[in-house]
Design an enzyme around this catalytic site. Structure first.
Site, PDB file in Angstrom:
ATOM      1  N   HIS A 153      26.131   6.180  -1.792  1.00 52.88           N
ATOM      2  CA  HIS A 153      26.227   5.131  -0.762  1.00 52.88           C
ATOM      3  C   HIS A 153      25.235   5.407   0.375  1.00 52.88           C
ATOM      4  O   HIS A 153      24.600   4.490   0.893  1.00 52.88           O
ATOM      5  CB  HIS A 153      27.651   5.073  -0.182  1.00 52.88           C
ATOM      6  N   SER A 167      32.739   6.932  -7.076  1.00 49.25           N
ATOM      7  CA  SER A 167      33.846   7.444  -6.265  1.00 49.25           C
ATOM      8  C   SER A 167      35.040   7.803  -7.154  1.00 49.25           C
ATOM      9  O   SER A 167      35.741   8.774  -6.904  1.00 49.25           O
ATOM     10  CB  SER A 167      34.256   6.407  -5.224  1.00 49.25           C
ATOM     11  N   LYS A 183      41.332  -2.584  -5.951  1.00 49.56           N
ATOM     12  CA  LYS A 183      41.537  -1.166  -6.293  1.00 49.56           C
ATOM     13  C   LYS A 183      42.701  -0.630  -5.475  1.00 49.56           C
ATOM     14  O   LYS A 183      43.095  -1.228  -4.482  1.00 49.56           O
ATOM     15  CB  LYS A 183      40.283  -0.361  -5.946  1.00 49.56           C
ATOM     16  N   ARG A 192      23.383   0.946 -10.164  1.00 49.60           N
ATOM     17  CA  ARG A 192      23.158   2.220 -10.856  1.00 49.60           C
ATOM     18  C   ARG A 192      22.656   1.907 -12.264  1.00 49.60           C
ATOM     19  O   ARG A 192      21.619   1.333 -12.435  1.00 49.60           O
ATOM     20  CB  ARG A 192      24.447   3.040 -10.858  1.00 49.60           C
TER      21      ARG A 192
HETATM   22  N1  COA Z   1      25.398   5.472  -5.901  1.00 50.37           N
HETATM   23  C1  COA Z   1      26.504   6.011  -6.408  1.00 50.37           C
HETATM   24  N2  COA Z   1      27.633   5.342  -6.594  1.00 50.37           N
HETATM   25  C2  COA Z   1      27.669   4.061  -6.234  1.00 50.37           C
HETATM   26  C3  COA Z   1      26.565   3.437  -5.676  1.00 50.37           C
HETATM   27  C4  COA Z   1      25.380   4.191  -5.510  1.00 50.37           C
HETATM   28  N3  COA Z   1      24.296   3.684  -5.006  1.00 50.37           N
HETATM   29  N4  COA Z   1      26.882   2.159  -5.423  1.00 50.37           N
HETATM   30  C5  COA Z   1      28.154   2.008  -5.823  1.00 50.37           C
HETATM   31  N5  COA Z   1      28.628   3.145  -6.306  1.00 50.37           N
HETATM   32  C6  COA Z   1      29.930   3.331  -6.913  1.00 50.37           C
HETATM   33  C7  COA Z   1      31.062   3.471  -6.000  1.00 50.37           C
HETATM   34  O1  COA Z   1      31.325   4.815  -5.738  1.00 50.37           O
HETATM   35  C8  COA Z   1      32.181   2.797  -6.771  1.00 50.37           C
HETATM   36  O2  COA Z   1      32.734   3.677  -7.706  1.00 50.37           O
HETATM   37  P1  COA Z   1      34.208   3.458  -8.317  1.00 50.37           P
HETATM   38  O3  COA Z   1      34.241   2.096  -8.956  1.00 50.37           O
HETATM   39  O4  COA Z   1      34.330   4.579  -9.275  1.00 50.37           O
HETATM   40  O5  COA Z   1      35.158   3.543  -7.146  1.00 50.37           O
HETATM   41  C9  COA Z   1      31.476   1.705  -7.521  1.00 50.37           C
HETATM   42  O6  COA Z   1      30.160   2.137  -7.647  1.00 50.37           O
HETATM   43  C10 COA Z   1      31.452   0.384  -6.832  1.00 50.37           C
HETATM   44  O7  COA Z   1      32.095   0.483  -5.608  1.00 50.37           O
HETATM   45  P2  COA Z   1      31.656  -0.133  -4.249  1.00 50.37           P
HETATM   46  O8  COA Z   1      30.183  -0.166  -4.056  1.00 50.37           O
HETATM   47  O9  COA Z   1      32.465   0.546  -3.204  1.00 50.37           O
HETATM   48  O10 COA Z   1      32.045  -1.589  -4.434  1.00 50.37           O
HETATM   49  P3  COA Z   1      33.359  -2.182  -4.976  1.00 50.37           P
HETATM   50  O11 COA Z   1      32.969  -2.800  -6.276  1.00 50.37           O
HETATM   51  O12 COA Z   1      34.491  -1.268  -4.964  1.00 50.37           O
HETATM   52  O13 COA Z   1      33.597  -3.234  -3.822  1.00 50.37           O
HETATM   53  C11 COA Z   1      33.471  -5.404  -2.813  1.00 50.37           C
HETATM   54  C12 COA Z   1      33.342  -4.531  -4.044  1.00 50.37           C
HETATM   55  C13 COA Z   1      34.134  -4.742  -1.641  1.00 50.37           C
HETATM   56  C14 COA Z   1      32.073  -5.786  -2.389  1.00 50.37           C
HETATM   57  C15 COA Z   1      34.281  -6.625  -3.308  1.00 50.37           C
HETATM   58  O14 COA Z   1      35.506  -6.197  -3.860  1.00 50.37           O
HETATM   59  C16 COA Z   1      34.541  -7.627  -2.209  1.00 50.37           C
HETATM   60  O15 COA Z   1      33.632  -8.332  -1.810  1.00 50.37           O
HETATM   61  N6  COA Z   1      35.805  -7.693  -1.734  1.00 50.37           N
HETATM   62  C17 COA Z   1      36.229  -8.662  -0.739  1.00 50.37           C
HETATM   63  C18 COA Z   1      36.955  -9.829  -1.399  1.00 50.37           C
HETATM   64  C19 COA Z   1      35.967 -10.808  -1.986  1.00 50.37           C
HETATM   65  O16 COA Z   1      35.138 -11.390  -1.322  1.00 50.37           O
HETATM   66  N7  COA Z   1      36.100 -11.017  -3.303  1.00 50.37           N
HETATM   67  C20 COA Z   1      35.255 -11.930  -4.038  1.00 50.37           C
HETATM   68  C21 COA Z   1      34.092 -11.204  -4.668  1.00 50.37           C
HETATM   69  S1  COA Z   1      33.167 -12.299  -5.701  1.00 50.37           S
END
Ligand code: COA
Length: 165
Positions: free
Chosen positions: A18, A134, A42, A96
């Site tokens: 991140h 994560s 989640k 990724r």
């Molecule tokens: N390097 C390493 N790991 C990375 C990374 C990077 N550059 N970018 C992402 N990751 C990992 C994270 O650790 C995470 O791992 P996990 O799934 O094992 O926990 C995963 O990739 C993705 O997580 P993150 O980037 O935190 O995003 P998310 O997919 O959990 O969150 C939101 C998504 C918050 C953007 C989405 O749920 C959201 O917009 N929520 C609000 C409600 C909404 O609008 N919903 C409609 C969406 S269409």
């Protein structure tokens, strides 16, 4: 006009992956809002405020000029509503491996349907962070493995406390 970008995520917890994205995304905008989401589908280990606090602590490692242009906020509800309220024009997401692609493109397309004035921009994760997630960091830490090369010492100590190690 000020260019505002949003980097949203669950950040449970924030990893060096991140931080890599934050460091690079902030170079392309005037202000970067790191948006820690409540509604992600989640069940996080850390609560919303703790996740935000951990991200805030990481920003101290950024050059001072970049730190000043970054802020960490929490949000609930739709990302696009939050982005609009912040006056943002860009959503940043880290990509990724190929496995991220389908999920990320689906989310970007749905978000575009909700608000086509805000663009999603993907940054390719750096080679040394391609494999970090994560979920796996938590799993490895919980089982007593060494995750010190994936997270900061501060996050590491919070993981140890959470798992009573
Ligand atoms: N390097 C390493 N790991 C990375 C990374 C990077 N550059 N970018 C992402 N990751 C990992 C994270 O650790 C995470 O791992 P996990 O799934 O094992 O926990 C995963 O990739 C993705 O997580 P993150 O980037 O935190 O995003 P998310 O997919 O959990 O969150 C939101 C998504 C918050 C953007 C989405 O749920 C959201 O917009 N929520 C609000 C409600 C909404 O609008 N919903 C409609 C969406 S269409």
């Amino acid at each position: 006009m000020k260019r505002i970008g949003i980097y949203p995520g669950t950040f449970d917890p924030v990893t060096i992956g991140h931080i890599d994205i934050i460091r690079r995304a902030v170079q392309t905008v005037d202000e970067l809002v790191i948006a820690v989401a409540l509604d992600t589908g989640k069940t996080p280990l850390f609560d919303l405020e703790d996740r935000a606090k951990l991200v805030r602590a990481e920003l101290a490692a950024l050059p001072a000029a970049d730190q000043q242009r970054c802020r960490v906020e929490t949000f609930s509800g739709l990302l696009m509503h939050f982005a609009e309220a912040q006056g943002a024009g860009i959503i940043f997401r880290g990509l990724r491996a190929i496995s991220d692609f389908e999920y990320e493109v689906q989310m970007a397309c749905l978000n575009r349907k909700l608000n086509d004035r805000i663009e999603t921009v993907f940054l390719a994760a750096s080679e040394h962070t391609q494999f970090i997630s994560s979920r796996f960091v938590k799993q490895i830490a919980k089982l007593g493995g060494d995750v010190s090369s994936f997270v900061s010492p501060n996050v590491l100590s919070h993981l140890k406390a959470a798992f009573e190690l």
